[in-house]
Structure formats: C-alpha cells, structure tokens
Scaffold this motif. Structure first.
Motif, short mmCIF file in Angstrom:
data_model
loop_
_atom_site.label_atom_id
_atom_site.label_comp_id
_atom_site.label_asym_id
_atom_site.label_seq_id
_atom_site.Cartn_x
_atom_site.Cartn_y
_atom_site.Cartn_z
N LYS A 1 -5.24 2.16 -19.22
CA LYS A 1 -6.41 3.03 -19.00
C LYS A 1 -7.57 2.25 -18.40
CE LYS A 1 -5.43 6.47 -22.60
NZ LYS A 1 -4.02 6.15 -22.61
N ILE A 2 -8.27 2.95 -17.47
CA ILE A 2 -9.47 2.42 -16.82
C ILE A 2 -10.67 3.20 -17.37
CG2 ILE A 2 -10.63 2.06 -14.59
CD1 ILE A 2 -7.84 2.43 -13.29
N PRO A 3 -11.70 2.54 -17.88
CA PRO A 3 -11.89 1.09 -18.01
C PRO A 3 -11.57 0.58 -19.41
CG PRO A 3 -13.98 2.17 -18.35
CD PRO A 3 -12.96 3.28 -18.16
N GLU A 4 -11.00 1.43 -20.28
CA GLU A 4 -10.79 1.01 -21.68
C GLU A 4 -9.92 -0.24 -21.78
OE1 GLU A 4 -11.75 5.35 -21.59
OE2 GLU A 4 -10.36 4.03 -20.50
N ASP A 5 -8.80 -0.26 -21.04
CA ASP A 5 -7.88 -1.40 -21.09
C ASP A 5 -8.18 -2.43 -20.01
OD1 ASP A 5 -6.53 -0.12 -23.16
OD2 ASP A 5 -5.26 0.98 -21.74
N LEU A 6 -8.64 -1.96 -18.88
CA LEU A 6 -8.81 -2.82 -17.72
C LEU A 6 -9.89 -2.27 -16.82
CD1 LEU A 6 -7.04 -5.32 -16.65
CD2 LEU A 6 -6.08 -3.68 -15.05
N SER A 7 -10.81 -3.12 -16.39
CA SER A 7 -11.82 -2.68 -15.42
C SER A 7 -11.25 -2.80 -14.01
CB SER A 7 -13.08 -3.54 -15.54
OG SER A 7 -13.77 -3.26 -16.74
N LEU A 8 -11.72 -1.93 -13.11
CA LEU A 8 -11.24 -1.92 -11.73
C LEU A 8 -12.42 -1.78 -10.78
CD1 LEU A 8 -8.88 -1.82 -9.71
CD2 LEU A 8 -8.73 0.65 -10.11
N LEU A 9 -12.46 -2.67 -9.78
CA LEU A 9 -13.53 -2.65 -8.79
C LEU A 9 -12.91 -2.69 -7.40
CD1 LEU A 9 -16.93 -4.39 -8.90
CD2 LEU A 9 -15.51 -4.81 -6.89
N SER A 10 -13.50 -1.95 -6.46
CA SER A 10 -12.93 -1.82 -5.12
C SER A 10 -13.80 -2.46 -4.06
CB SER A 10 -12.75 -0.32 -4.76
OG SER A 10 -12.42 -0.16 -3.40
N PHE A 11 -13.15 -3.14 -3.10
CA PHE A 11 -13.82 -3.56 -1.88
C PHE A 11 -13.70 -2.37 -0.92
CE2 PHE A 11 -15.01 -7.20 0.96
CZ PHE A 11 -15.13 -6.48 2.13
N GLU A 12 -14.76 -1.61 -0.80
CA GLU A 12 -14.91 -0.44 0.05
C GLU A 12 -15.06 0.81 -0.79
OE1 GLU A 12 -16.30 1.04 2.59
OE2 GLU A 12 -16.33 -1.08 2.98
N ASN A 13 -15.60 1.84 -0.15
CA ASN A 13 -16.14 2.96 -0.89
C ASN A 13 -15.65 4.32 -0.40
OD1 ASN A 13 -17.92 3.97 -2.91
ND2 ASN A 13 -19.41 4.49 -1.33
N GLU A 14 -14.67 4.35 0.50
CA GLU A 14 -14.26 5.63 1.08
C GLU A 14 -13.36 6.43 0.14
OE1 GLU A 14 -15.68 6.57 3.97
OE2 GLU A 14 -16.75 4.68 3.69
N ILE A 15 -12.46 5.75 -0.56
CA ILE A 15 -11.55 6.42 -1.48
C ILE A 15 -12.06 6.37 -2.91
CG2 ILE A 15 -9.24 6.30 -2.52
CD1 ILE A 15 -8.18 5.29 0.11
N ALA A 16 -12.77 5.29 -3.24
CA ALA A 16 -13.14 5.00 -4.63
C ALA A 16 -13.86 6.15 -5.32
CB ALA A 16 -14.00 3.74 -4.67
N PRO B 1 0.80 -1.23 0.00
CA PRO B 1 0.00 0.00 0.00
C PRO B 1 0.82 1.27 0.00
CG PRO B 1 -0.81 -1.55 1.63
CD PRO B 1 0.49 -2.10 1.13
N GLN B 2 1.90 1.31 0.78
CA GLN B 2 2.61 2.57 0.97
C GLN B 2 3.98 2.53 0.27
OE1 GLN B 2 2.59 2.83 5.23
NE2 GLN B 2 0.48 3.50 5.31
N SER B 3 3.97 2.02 -0.95
CA SER B 3 5.22 1.93 -1.70
C SER B 3 4.98 2.37 -3.13
CB SER B 3 5.73 0.48 -1.68
OG SER B 3 6.80 0.32 -2.58
N CYS B 4 6.01 2.86 -3.78
CA CYS B 4 5.91 3.25 -5.18
C CYS B 4 6.46 2.15 -6.09
CB CYS B 4 6.68 4.56 -5.43
SG CYS B 4 5.92 5.97 -4.61
N ASN B 5 6.72 0.96 -5.54
CA ASN B 5 7.25 -0.14 -6.34
C ASN B 5 6.10 -0.98 -6.88
OD1 ASN B 5 8.72 -2.12 -7.53
ND2 ASN B 5 9.44 -3.05 -5.63
N TYR B 6 5.69 -0.71 -8.10
CA TYR B 6 4.57 -1.43 -8.70
C TYR B 6 5.06 -2.50 -9.68
CZ TYR B 6 2.59 2.90 -7.03
OH TYR B 6 2.27 3.98 -6.26
N GLY C 1 -0.29 2.96 -10.21
CA GLY C 1 0.58 2.07 -10.97
C GLY C 1 0.08 1.83 -12.37
N LEU C 2 -1.23 1.65 -12.52
CA LEU C 2 -1.80 1.46 -13.85
C LEU C 2 -1.60 2.71 -14.71
CD1 LEU C 2 -5.15 -0.38 -12.95
CD2 LEU C 2 -3.08 -1.38 -13.93
N ASN C 3 -1.83 3.88 -14.11
CA ASN C 3 -1.66 5.12 -14.85
C ASN C 3 -0.20 5.34 -15.27
OD1 ASN C 3 -4.27 6.23 -15.06
ND2 ASN C 3 -4.23 6.81 -12.91
N GLN C 4 0.74 4.97 -14.38
CA GLN C 4 2.16 5.11 -14.70
C GLN C 4 2.55 4.29 -15.92
OE1 GLN C 4 3.10 7.95 -13.14
NE2 GLN C 4 5.02 7.01 -12.52
#
Length: 318
Positions: free
Chosen positions: A248-263, A206-211, A241-244
């Motif tokens: 692209k979301i969702p054109e290349d890859l869909s993304l779904l989150s467990f939880e709704n506070e940041i999403a 979570p707290q790293s820039c190593n993707y 990491g995906l943006n780096q």
C-alpha cells in the motif's frame, strides 16, 4: 512551373535542376550570383517566383531509433512546441534522424534537439541550420533544458526530509541512455553525501506485466521505505505492481515520481518533481523568434531551468 520549363531554365543558366529550383523558391543557400542568373533566365519565360512562405519554419529533430520509454515525453514535448509555435505564427516541421537532408532542402534555419539519445554527430554537415538543445546532455549547443541534477536532488531531499533512509531508484529497463545515467549518478552522490550505505536500483520494463524481478529485488533489500520513479513512463508499472502484491501507498511504501503528467491521475495521486516545460519551450522560441525578426542577435548561451515539487499524498513522514 512545369518540369520541362524548369529543366530548360537550368540548362540555360548552367546549373542543376535542384539548384534552379532552389534559386526560384528563395532558398537562402544559393549563391547570389547563381540566383541572379537563374532569375534572369526565368524572367525570359515570363516566370515570377512566388513569395517564400517557409522562412519562419522550425525543425524539431526526432531520433528514428525506437525508444518506448520516451514515447510519453516525446508526445508531450512535441504537442507543447506545436501549440506554442501556433500561437506565435511559427511553422514546425518534424525531421527524423534518417532524413536530415530535409534541413537543407526546406532551408530550415533553426532546429530543436529534444531527445538526449539523438545522435548529434549526424548534424555536423548541416552548416546552414542553427541547432538548439532542449535536453541537459547536448550542452555544446545553445539552449534551455531541465536541470537534471537539481531535479533528482529535489526529490531525494524531500524523501530524506520526510524520514526516508532506504530509497530505491526505479529506472526504465533500457540501456545506453545518458540522462538515466546522470539521474542515477546523482542518486548515488546523494547517498554518499549523507553517509548512507543503502543502494537499490530497480530496472522496470514500462510496457510489461512482469513485475517479479524488481519486486523480488525490492523485498530482498530489507527495509526499503520509498521508491523514486526516475521516468514517468514506468510509473504505472510500478504502481500496478505494488498493488498486485498488496503493497500500500503510502502506508507500506512512499512513492515519488520524476514528472507530473501521469502522477496526478493515480490513486492515491503521486507526489512529483515536475519539469517546467513551458519555460523551457518559451525561452528557446524567444531566442529563435528574436533572431528571425532581427530584433536581437542570436543568443548562444545554455540555460538550465529548475524543477518544482508538487506535493500530493503518496509520501508520508517516517
């Protein structure tokens, strides 16, 4: 009362200073005959015990172990508990696992276990406190918690019904979390039920820039079409990491989150399965409040609350 007077009262009553103090402050764990003796001695010193103000105090138990990926959850749930207790006139005291003696010292009659990683073996000696679970692992205690299996299946069903067949599960890069294990097991069970052979678990720090590690793994699994982030603290890392790497979301890859506070704050906003924290907290506090007010017997059942789907724009039909 001065320490010298307290010590004298204890000596005359034939008890320890701690017991004398507890008897004078209305501690419920002092035997009736001992309390009567101490109060009688105190009366000879013209001492009138104050009314006890903490009788409606509730403990929230917090693990002392560092859990970086649970910081968001812990802050969110604690804030919501504090706010709801304030509305109800209930006091809250945070108690860490290394200082559980506070449960007895402050006669905290009810305590909430929020974290799945909390070591409940530590609680066995505290017989005067009733414990309530607010997570789906500690079902030996009464309580209310998220239905983890329903939540994962809800997200997987949504992605599957949107045409996705190669869904990667992203989890925090931390070991020995039984909730993460349960979520992953539900993920595997879903694929077995659908007779699909794709499995891909991305371990994300979570707290790293190593993707590099999980992105390399993602690309090595040809045809991955969606990621299910099974922990919201890792969602920004996945998203960035995906943006780096210009995925692209969702054109290349869909993304779904467990939880709704940041999403909801990301761009595009992320579709999520959201835990119903409000219901979980209210149902738990209703039980405690009814017991405190003696309007109902203490409800010792265990209740699972389903999550709901919040649709946004990060998942597209395939």
């Amino acid at each position: 009362m001065s320490q010298a007077v307290l010590k004298k009262i204890a000596e005359i009553s034939g008890v320890s200073i701690t017991t004398a103090h507890r008897a004078l402050t209305g501690h419920p764990y002092v035997k009736a005959e001992v309390k009567k003796k101490v109060l009688k001695t105190a009366a000879s010193f013209n001492y009138v015990p104050p009314q006890v103000a903490q009788k409606h105090q509730i403990a929230v138990l917090i693990s002392a172990n560092p859990e970086p990926y649970l910081s968001l959850y812990r802050s969110n749930i604690l804030g919501m508990i504090l706010a709801e207790c304030g509305k109800r006139g209930l006091g809250v005291e945070a108690v860490i696992s290394e200082n559980l003696q506070v449960l007895d010292d402050h006669f905290l009659r009810y305590a909430l276990i929020c974290q799945s990683t909390f070591d409940v073996k530590l609680l066995k000696k505290y017989k005067n406190t009733a414990f309530f679970s607010m997570n789906s692992l500690h079902t030996q205690y009464p309580g209310t918690a998220t239905d983890e299996i329903q939540t994962i299946r809800l997200g997987m069903d949504y992605l599957y019904n949107s045409g996705h067949r190669r869904i990667a599960a992203a989890v925090p890069m931390w070991e020995n979390d039984p909730v993460i294990d349960l979520r992953l097991q539900t993920y595997y069970d879903f694929y077995r039920e659908k007779n699909l052979d794709y499995r891909n678990v991305l371990r994300v720090m979570p707290q790293s820039c190593n993707y590099a590690s999980w992105l390399e793994q993602l690309h090595s699994q040809d045809g991955t079409d969606a990621i299910f982030s099974m922990g919201e603290d890792i969602l920004p890392a996945i998203y960035y990491g995906l943006n780096q790497h210009n995925i692209k979301i969702p054109e290349d890859l869909s993304l779904l989150s467990f939880e709704n506070e940041i999403a909801c704050f990301l761009n595009p906003p992320i579709t999520a399965v959201a835990q119903d924290f409000k219901t979980i907290i209210n149902h738990t506090l209703d039980r405690i409040e009814n017991a405190l007010n003696q309007t109902a017997a203490l409800d010792k059942t265990y209740e699972l609350i389903p999550s709901s789907l919040v649709e946004r724009t990060s998942v597209r039909q395939r």
